[in-house]
Design a protein around this motif. Structure first.
Motif, PDB file in Angstrom:
ATOM      1  N   GLY A   1       0.851  -1.184   0.000  1.00  0.00           N
ATOM      2  CA  GLY A   1       0.000   0.000   0.000  1.00  0.00           C
ATOM      3  C   GLY A   1       0.885   1.231   0.000  1.00  0.00           C
ATOM      4  N   GLY A   2       0.278   2.374   0.203  1.00  0.00           N
ATOM      5  CA  GLY A   2       1.028   3.610   0.162  1.00  0.00           C
ATOM      6  C   GLY A   2       2.005   3.758   1.325  1.00  0.00           C
ATOM      7  N   PHE A   3       1.756   3.090   2.425  1.00  0.00           N
ATOM      8  CA  PHE A   3       2.524   3.372   3.637  1.00  0.00           C
ATOM      9  C   PHE A   3       3.311   2.185   4.168  1.00  0.00           C
TER      10      PHE A   3
ATOM     11  N   MET B   1       0.980  -9.976   7.997  1.00  0.00           N
ATOM     12  CA  MET B   1       1.527  -8.907   8.841  1.00  0.00           C
ATOM     13  C   MET B   1       1.556  -7.614   8.031  1.00  0.00           C
ATOM     14  N   LYS B   2       0.763  -6.651   8.448  1.00  0.00           N
ATOM     15  CA  LYS B   2       0.739  -5.361   7.754  1.00  0.00           C
ATOM     16  C   LYS B   2       1.728  -4.436   8.443  1.00  0.00           C
ATOM     17  N   THR B   3       2.560  -3.777   7.657  1.00  0.00           N
ATOM     18  CA  THR B   3       3.548  -2.878   8.253  1.00  0.00           C
ATOM     19  C   THR B   3       3.284  -1.449   7.808  1.00  0.00           C
TER      20      THR B   3
ATOM     21  N   ARG C   1      -0.658   7.178  13.125  1.00  0.00           N
ATOM     22  CA  ARG C   1      -2.082   7.275  13.352  1.00  0.00           C
ATOM     23  C   ARG C   1      -2.858   6.257  12.529  1.00  0.00           C
ATOM     24  N   ARG C   2      -2.420   6.013  11.321  1.00  0.00           N
ATOM     25  CA  ARG C   2      -3.168   5.082  10.462  1.00  0.00           C
ATOM     26  C   ARG C   2      -3.293   3.712  11.107  1.00  0.00           C
ATOM     27  N   MET C   3      -2.175   3.207  11.597  1.00  0.00           N
ATOM     28  CA  MET C   3      -2.244   1.851  12.141  1.00  0.00           C
ATOM     29  C   MET C   3      -2.956   1.825  13.487  1.00  0.00           C
TER      30      MET C   3
ATOM     31  N   ILE D   1      -0.555  -7.943  13.119  1.00  0.00           N
ATOM     32  CA  ILE D   1      -0.626  -9.327  12.632  1.00  0.00           C
ATOM     33  C   ILE D   1      -2.084  -9.772  12.679  1.00  0.00           C
ATOM     34  N   MET D   2      -2.549 -10.265  11.549  1.00  0.00           N
ATOM     35  CA  MET D   2      -3.976 -10.618  11.459  1.00  0.00           C
ATOM     36  C   MET D   2      -4.167 -11.909  10.675  1.00  0.00           C
ATOM     37  N   GLU D   3      -5.391 -12.371  10.716  1.00  0.00           N
ATOM     38  CA  GLU D   3      -5.773 -13.567   9.959  1.00  0.00           C
ATOM     39  C   GLU D   3      -5.436 -13.336   8.489  1.00  0.00           C
ATOM     40  N   ILE D   4      -4.903 -14.349   7.854  1.00  0.00           N
ATOM     41  CA  ILE D   4      -4.541 -14.196   6.438  1.00  0.00           C
ATOM     42  C   ILE D   4      -5.759 -14.499   5.560  1.00  0.00           C
ATOM     43  N   VAL D   5      -5.931 -13.690   4.514  1.00  0.00           N
ATOM     44  CA  VAL D   5      -7.015 -13.960   3.555  1.00  0.00           C
ATOM     45  C   VAL D   5      -6.413 -14.110   2.159  1.00  0.00           C
TER      46      VAL D   5
ATOM     47  N   PRO E   1     -12.241  -2.090  -4.681  1.00  0.00           N
ATOM     48  CA  PRO E   1     -12.062  -3.546  -4.784  1.00  0.00           C
ATOM     49  C   PRO E   1     -10.761  -4.039  -4.145  1.00  0.00           C
ATOM     50  N   HIS E   2      -9.733  -3.173  -4.078  1.00  0.00           N
ATOM     51  CA  HIS E   2      -8.459  -3.569  -3.453  1.00  0.00           C
ATOM     52  C   HIS E   2      -8.638  -3.806  -1.963  1.00  0.00           C
ATOM     53  N   ASN E   3      -9.668  -3.212  -1.381  1.00  0.00           N
ATOM     54  CA  ASN E   3      -9.854  -3.314   0.065  1.00  0.00           C
ATOM     55  C   ASN E   3     -10.906  -4.335   0.460  1.00  0.00           C
ATOM     56  N   PHE E   4     -11.217  -5.232  -0.462  1.00  0.00           N
ATOM     57  CA  PHE E   4     -12.038  -6.405  -0.147  1.00  0.00           C
ATOM     58  C   PHE E   4     -11.275  -7.616  -0.671  1.00  0.00           C
TER      59      PHE E   4
ATOM     60  N   ILE F   1     -13.514  -7.499   4.427  1.00  0.00           N
ATOM     61  CA  ILE F   1     -13.235  -6.061   4.264  1.00  0.00           C
ATOM     62  C   ILE F   1     -11.874  -5.765   4.919  1.00  0.00           C
ATOM     63  N   LEU F   2     -11.037  -4.988   4.223  1.00  0.00           N
ATOM     64  CA  LEU F   2      -9.674  -4.730   4.699  1.00  0.00           C
ATOM     65  C   LEU F   2      -9.395  -3.240   4.811  1.00  0.00           C
ATOM     66  N   ASP F   3      -8.248  -2.951   5.420  1.00  0.00           N
ATOM     67  CA  ASP F   3      -7.646  -1.619   5.409  1.00  0.00           C
ATOM     68  C   ASP F   3      -8.512  -0.525   6.057  1.00  0.00           C
TER      69      ASP F   3
END
Ligand code: ATP
Length: 528
Positions: free
Chosen positions: A50-52, A70-72, A83-85, A122-126, A173-176, A189-191
């Motif tokens: 993503g952007g960040f 794992m989203k960083t 703030r975003r995370m 760290i979250m469930e992987i989809v 669509p990128h966030n589903f 649903i993501l992000d």
């Protein structure tokens, strides 16, 4: 009026620049281990960017079959970064705490924390996101049956998020994403990095701010969002309408093609939503006739209005009837599963060359932690055996895991501090509540739930210590109450028979040290 939007827009880097930045951004190498919550998570490959920051596939070092995402969020990327995370974790927490909400469409958050270089979650992987699936697997096509499925599930996901009291503000669509088998029929649903609560603590709708920093993705954003107006549930639904319109025909989002300047984009979006029939007549919009009702219904919503999601679903049902869509057909990602071996590898392969080699230091570190963990298990197995209550390695592992988890949760809870405000209700923030019952429940929970980065770091380092055995005696203490009981009983029996043993136990009288006391007592008894 459009000037603010334009100036905001003009400050936005071009898509090309964004992509280059993503590519240039430092990526974590395969084999890097992140320690959190008493566990090690090893990076395998990049799932998305993503952007960040990037999203990695990781596995548990002690059970490599267990995979997570794992989203960083890298500190060198953006001022707004932390703030975003923090906002994102707030949404996950609200979701996990709120019992009444349907959680079908939410991945589960497992841990969050920070390293010197990035925040992570760290979250469930989809599976793949809807954009990638349509583009890569379906070559840009979607069956009418699947469009209805996507519309229904994404609408339900948005409704659940709104029920939690949050707006998404970047629906696309990128966030589903499609779930992984066996949950591959479900859309997630993501992000939530741009999410914002839309209610005050007392349940009232928050008053709109006069001007709002630009957030979102221009292609799917509502005209109002592009004008930097405060968003509401209505704007999420406008983005949803654009997303589904794009499924019917990409050119329906005419502002994404050709030379549309900012003002024209804003005007066209407004017209498409308010007077779709004009565009249908000119053959500029291609969609089932009834879809126009969804657009006008969404357009009629006021800032504070409760959307009628049921009525929207009924319109989707009408479309099914009108268009004679056979809903017994399989959805695209079941019929053309992206989870066949070859396709799976392709989807999960490193996306841009990063993450290829293992870091030898990390390997050593992992080995050391594994060895210490094994030693601990051996000690405990012996302890149980000596205490006359033998346990299998599996049972010991389970007890250790459970206690480590509890201990980490406790540490995290203790370490959690306040968080900054990005206009998201700030340090006092607790997600706004939908009904009175929920409000009451939440009022009782006083400490804010999200860690300040410092607190997260503190908690993480304690957790790391636990893994690195520094805190293992503590972990053992917490991990084995049964073993302690058994050791106590055994010790009592031995001390009754052996005065020397009694001395040994007296010297080590605290319950924490019973584990240490037991062998001495036993030695004494043996001597006797
Ligand atoms: N839990 C997950 N499991 C698998 N893949 C995921 C997961 N979360 C995110 N991804 C992948 O990573 C991509 C980027 O994730 P996300 O949108 O959360 O990051 P972001 O940095 O906020 O992106 P952006 O800046 O575009 O908003 C997603 O499109 C998806 O493909």
């Amino acid at each position: 009026m459009p000037t603010s939007a334009m100036s905001q827009e003009s400050k936005k880097p071009s898509v090309k620049k964004e992509k280059r930045k993503m590519k240039e951004r430092k990526k974590e190498r395969a084999g890097t281990v992140i320690f959190c919550g008493g566990k090690g998570y090893e990076v395998e490959n990049v799932l998305g960017s993503g952007g960040f920051g990037d999203v990695y596939k990781v596995c548990l070092t002690k059970n490599r079959e267990k995979k997570f995402a794992m989203k960083t969020e890298r500190f060198d990327v953006l001022d707004e970064k932390q703030r975003r995370m923090i906002v994102e974790t707030s949404v996950f927490e609200a979701c996990q705490e709120e019992r009444a909400t349907d959680k079908t469409h939410f991945a589960k958050m497992v841990e969050f924390g920070k390293t010197d270089e990035f925040n992570f979650l760290i979250m469930e992987i989809v599976g793949p996101n809807l954009f990638d699936f349509r583009r890569k697997t379906m070559k840009g096509t979607t069956s009418p049956r699947t469009i209805i499925e996507v519309a229904r599930q994404t609408l339900k996901a948005i409704e659940s998020l709104h029920e939690l009291g949050w707006l998404h503000r970047d629906l696309k669509p990128h966030n589903f994403a499609i779930g992984l088998p066996p949950r591959d029929a479900t859309i997630f649903i993501l992000d939530f990095g741009m999410a914002r609560p839309y209610r005050e603590k007392d349940g009232r709708i928050r008053a709109p701010r006069r001007s709002v920093p630009w957030k979102g993705t221009p292609r799917y954003a509502s005209a109002r969002a592009l004008l930097c107006e405060e968003q509401s549930r209505r704007d999420d639904l406008v983005s949803w309408c654009f997303m589904i319109l794009e499924y019917y025909r990409p050119a329906n989002l005419m502002w994404s093609f050709g030379n549309f300047d900012k003002n024209l984009i804003i005007q066209t979006k407004g017209f498409v939503i308010s007077s779709p029939e004009v565009f249908v007549e000119k053959k500029q919009l291609k969609m089932p006739a009834r879809f126009a009702e969804l657009l006008t219904m969404t357009n009629a919503l006021t800032f504070t209005a409760n959307p009628n999601y049921d009525a929207m679903r009924r319109i989707l049902d009408d479309i099914v009837k009108d268009e004679k869509i056979d809903m017994s057909l399989p959805i695209d990602w079941i019929a053309h599963s992206p989870f066949g071996d070859a396709e799976k590898d392709k989807l999960k392969a490193p996306s841009d060359g990063a993450v290829t080699k293992k870091d030898p230091d990390v390997n050593e570190q992992t080995k050391m932690v594994d060895a210490k963990r094994k030693q601990l298990e051996d000690d405990m197995i012996k302890m149980f055996k000596d205490a006359g209550q033998p346990k299998t390695r599996e049972e010991v592992r389970e007890a250790l895991d459970k206690r480590e988890e509890e201990l980490t949760k406790k540490l995290l809870r203790r370490a959690r501090g306040t968080k900054e405000d990005d206009g998201n209700q700030g340090g006092k923030k607790s997600p706004p509540k939908v009904d009175r019952r929920t409000r009451k429940t939440n009022e009782k929970k006083s400490p804010p739930k999200v860690a300040s980065p410092e607190a997260a770091k503190a908690a993480d380092s304690v957790a790391k210590d636990a893994v690195n055995k520094k805190a293992f005696p503590e972990t053992v203490k917490a991990a084995a109450p049964e073993a302690k009981d058994a050791a106590n009983k055994k010790t009592e029996a031995i001390t009754a028979a052996a005065p020397e043993a009694k001395d040994a136990v007296n010297k080590k009288a605290s319950p924490e040290t019973v584990k240490d006391a037991a062998p001495e007592a036993k030695d004494a008894a043996n001597k006797k």
